[in-house]
Design a protein around this motif. Structure first.
Motif, PDB file in Angstrom:
ATOM      1  N   GLU A   2       0.909  -1.113   0.707  1.00  0.00           N
ATOM      2  CA  GLU A   2       0.282  -0.079  -0.069  1.00  0.00           C
ATOM      3  C   GLU A   2       1.126   1.394   0.516  1.00  0.00           C
ATOM      4  OE1 GLU A   2      -3.361  -0.105  -0.182  1.00  0.00           O
ATOM      5  OE2 GLU A   2      -3.415  -2.496  -0.191  1.00  0.00           O
ATOM      6  N   SER A   3       0.748   2.324  -0.266  1.00  0.00           N
ATOM      7  CA  SER A   3       0.806   3.628  -0.415  1.00  0.00           C
ATOM      8  C   SER A   3       1.224   4.544   1.023  1.00  0.00           C
ATOM      9  CB  SER A   3       0.433   4.390  -2.079  1.00  0.00           C
ATOM     10  OG  SER A   3      -0.561   5.201  -1.940  1.00  0.00           O
ATOM     11  N   MET A   4       2.249   5.401   0.956  1.00  0.00           N
ATOM     12  CA  MET A   4       1.788   6.778   1.746  1.00  0.00           C
ATOM     13  C   MET A   4      -0.008   6.928   1.412  1.00  0.00           C
ATOM     14  SD  MET A   4       4.660   8.234   2.227  1.00  0.00           S
ATOM     15  CE  MET A   4       4.320   9.617   3.993  1.00  0.00           C
ATOM     16  N   SER A   5      -0.315   7.000  -0.012  1.00  0.00           N
ATOM     17  CA  SER A   5      -2.276   7.667   0.121  1.00  0.00           C
ATOM     18  C   SER A   5      -3.112   6.952   0.029  1.00  0.00           C
ATOM     19  CB  SER A   5      -1.844   8.212  -1.345  1.00  0.00           C
ATOM     20  OG  SER A   5      -2.320   7.173  -2.214  1.00  0.00           O
ATOM     21  N   GLY A   6      -3.009   5.661   0.436  1.00  0.00           N
ATOM     22  CA  GLY A   6      -4.027   4.149   0.490  1.00  0.00           C
ATOM     23  C   GLY A   6      -3.840   4.009  -0.811  1.00  0.00           C
ATOM     24  N   GLY A   7      -3.606   4.019  -1.822  1.00  0.00           N
ATOM     25  CA  GLY A   7      -3.379   3.692  -2.425  1.00  0.00           C
ATOM     26  C   GLY A   7      -2.527   2.025  -3.194  1.00  0.00           C
ATOM     27  N   ARG A   8      -2.840   1.190  -4.000  1.00  0.00           N
ATOM     28  CA  ARG A   8      -1.651   0.344  -4.514  1.00  0.00           C
ATOM     29  C   ARG A   8      -0.616   1.201  -4.567  1.00  0.00           C
ATOM     30  NH1 ARG A   8      -3.663  -4.268  -4.958  1.00  0.00           N
ATOM     31  NH2 ARG A   8      -1.646  -4.877  -6.723  1.00  0.00           N
ATOM     32  N   ALA A   9       0.775   0.513  -4.231  1.00  0.00           N
ATOM     33  CA  ALA A   9       2.250   0.905  -4.446  1.00  0.00           C
ATOM     34  C   ALA A   9       1.713   1.452  -6.372  1.00  0.00           C
ATOM     35  CB  ALA A   9       3.382   0.373  -4.455  1.00  0.00           C
ATOM     36  N   ARG A  10       3.324   1.881  -6.307  1.00  0.00           N
ATOM     37  CA  ARG A  10       2.934   2.565  -8.120  1.00  0.00           C
ATOM     38  C   ARG A  10       3.806   2.773  -8.194  1.00  0.00           C
ATOM     39  NH1 ARG A  10      -2.463   6.254  -6.580  1.00  0.00           N
ATOM     40  NH2 ARG A  10      -3.936   5.288  -7.681  1.00  0.00           N
ATOM     41  N   ALA A  11       4.491   2.382  -9.679  1.00  0.00           N
ATOM     42  CA  ALA A  11       5.711   2.677 -10.118  1.00  0.00           C
ATOM     43  C   ALA A  11       5.758   2.456 -12.107  1.00  0.00           C
ATOM     44  CB  ALA A  11       6.977   1.844  -9.795  1.00  0.00           C
ATOM     45  N   ILE A  12       5.586   3.886 -11.990  1.00  0.00           N
ATOM     46  CA  ILE A  12       5.424   4.422 -12.927  1.00  0.00           C
ATOM     47  C   ILE A  12       6.181   5.227 -14.270  1.00  0.00           C
ATOM     48  CG2 ILE A  12       3.316   5.711 -14.357  1.00  0.00           C
ATOM     49  CD1 ILE A  12       1.381   5.406 -11.827  1.00  0.00           C
ATOM     50  N   VAL A  13       6.395   4.874 -15.223  1.00  0.00           N
ATOM     51  CA  VAL A  13       7.319   5.051 -15.732  1.00  0.00           C
ATOM     52  C   VAL A  13       6.292   6.001 -17.373  1.00  0.00           C
ATOM     53  CG1 VAL A  13       9.276   5.055 -17.653  1.00  0.00           C
ATOM     54  CG2 VAL A  13       8.788   3.796 -15.605  1.00  0.00           C
ATOM     55  N   VAL A  14       6.892   7.305 -17.476  1.00  0.00           N
ATOM     56  CA  VAL A  14       6.065   7.980 -18.775  1.00  0.00           C
ATOM     57  C   VAL A  14       7.105   7.915 -19.893  1.00  0.00           C
ATOM     58  CG1 VAL A  14       4.761   9.818 -20.132  1.00  0.00           C
ATOM     59  CG2 VAL A  14       3.941   9.208 -17.182  1.00  0.00           C
ATOM     60  N   MET A  15       7.194   7.078 -21.046  1.00  0.00           N
ATOM     61  CA  MET A  15       8.289   7.136 -21.849  1.00  0.00           C
ATOM     62  C   MET A  15       7.146   7.654 -23.339  1.00  0.00           C
ATOM     63  SD  MET A  15       7.799   2.906 -22.862  1.00  0.00           S
ATOM     64  CE  MET A  15       7.998   2.587 -24.681  1.00  0.00           C
ATOM     65  N   GLY A  16       8.983   7.728 -24.243  1.00  0.00           N
ATOM     66  CA  GLY A  16       8.448   7.892 -25.069  1.00  0.00           C
ATOM     67  C   GLY A  16       9.905   8.829 -26.311  1.00  0.00           C
ATOM     68  N   VAL A  17       9.724   8.865 -27.254  1.00  0.00           N
ATOM     69  CA  VAL A  17      10.656   9.804 -27.389  1.00  0.00           C
ATOM     70  C   VAL A  17      10.969  11.364 -27.084  1.00  0.00           C
ATOM     71  CG1 VAL A  17      10.716   8.644 -29.510  1.00  0.00           C
ATOM     72  CG2 VAL A  17       9.423  10.776 -29.260  1.00  0.00           C
ATOM     73  N   SER A  18      11.769  12.782 -27.517  1.00  0.00           N
ATOM     74  CA  SER A  18      11.760  14.096 -27.398  1.00  0.00           C
ATOM     75  C   SER A  18      10.614  14.552 -27.584  1.00  0.00           C
ATOM     76  CB  SER A  18      13.225  13.760 -27.823  1.00  0.00           C
ATOM     77  OG  SER A  18      13.182  15.578 -27.556  1.00  0.00           O
ATOM     78  N   ALA A  19      10.355  15.140 -26.806  1.00  0.00           N
ATOM     79  CA  ALA A  19       8.828  16.146 -27.602  1.00  0.00           C
ATOM     80  C   ALA A  19       7.481  15.957 -27.120  1.00  0.00           C
ATOM     81  CB  ALA A  19       8.967  16.600 -28.816  1.00  0.00           C
TER      82      ALA A  19
END
Length: 178
Positions: A2-19
């Motif tokens: 659980e995360s401190m905010s009460g939700g699930r653990a989150r490890a999120i990568v926002v990916m993509g090319v430059s711009a």
């Protein structure tokens, strides 16, 4: 976990090319999910920044220590929730991140090359020159079917892009807790 905010653990990568809008989308997504956010560009060693600023693409040897740091940050902060904006262009790079943060999920920002070229040409004050966009597009490997992630087209407006990513993450979490 659980995360401190009460939700699930989150490890999120926002990916993509430059711009593609990684930093903007990651910051807004983190805000909506109550997570911390980091721009992986800030984790590059000075030597990488200097190479890119000079218009020289990075090699894999340049990237490995940087990707390891991205993975460490994701692993260390997943319990509190973290979103990192990181190009993660190749499967091998995402695998390197997952080696340290196996719970990481990916939001792949996609767009037509013409849109990305217009955005890159209009950017000011960024160390990554527009001239390197073509090399990133050539290097990009889209998410494979066995990778946990979602592709989101960035031709829409920012609230719609963030909403699509947020809704996918929340639906995935609801499914995982069922």
């Amino acid at each position: 976990m659980e995360s401190m905010s009460g939700g699930r653990a989150r490890a999120i990568v926002v990916m993509g090319v430059s711009a593609a809008g990684k930093s903007t989308i990651a910051a807004r997504l983190a805000g909506e999910l109550g997570c911390r956010w980091i721009d992986a560009d800030d984790l590059h060693p000075a030597s990488n920044v200097a190479k890119m600023a000079a218009g020289e693409p990075l090699t894999d040897d340049d990237r490995w220590p940087w990707l390891d740091e991205v993975g460490r940050r994701l692993a260390n902060d997943a319990g509190r929730g973290i979103v990192i904006a990181c190009s993660a262009l190749r499967r091998a790079y995402r695998d390197r991140i997952r080696r340290l943060a196996p719970e990481a999920v990916f939001v792949h920002l996609t767009a037509a090359p013409e849109l990305l070229e217009r955005r890159a040409a209009a950017r000011t004050g960024h160390f990554m020159p527009a001239s390197l966009l073509a090399s990133q597009i050539a290097l990009l490997e889209h998410l494979d079917d066995d990778e946990v992630g979602v592709a989101v087209d960035v031709a829409a407006d920012i609230p719609a892009i963030v909403g699509t990513a947020r809704d996918w993450i929340l639906a995935r979490e609801r499914g995982a807790s069922s």
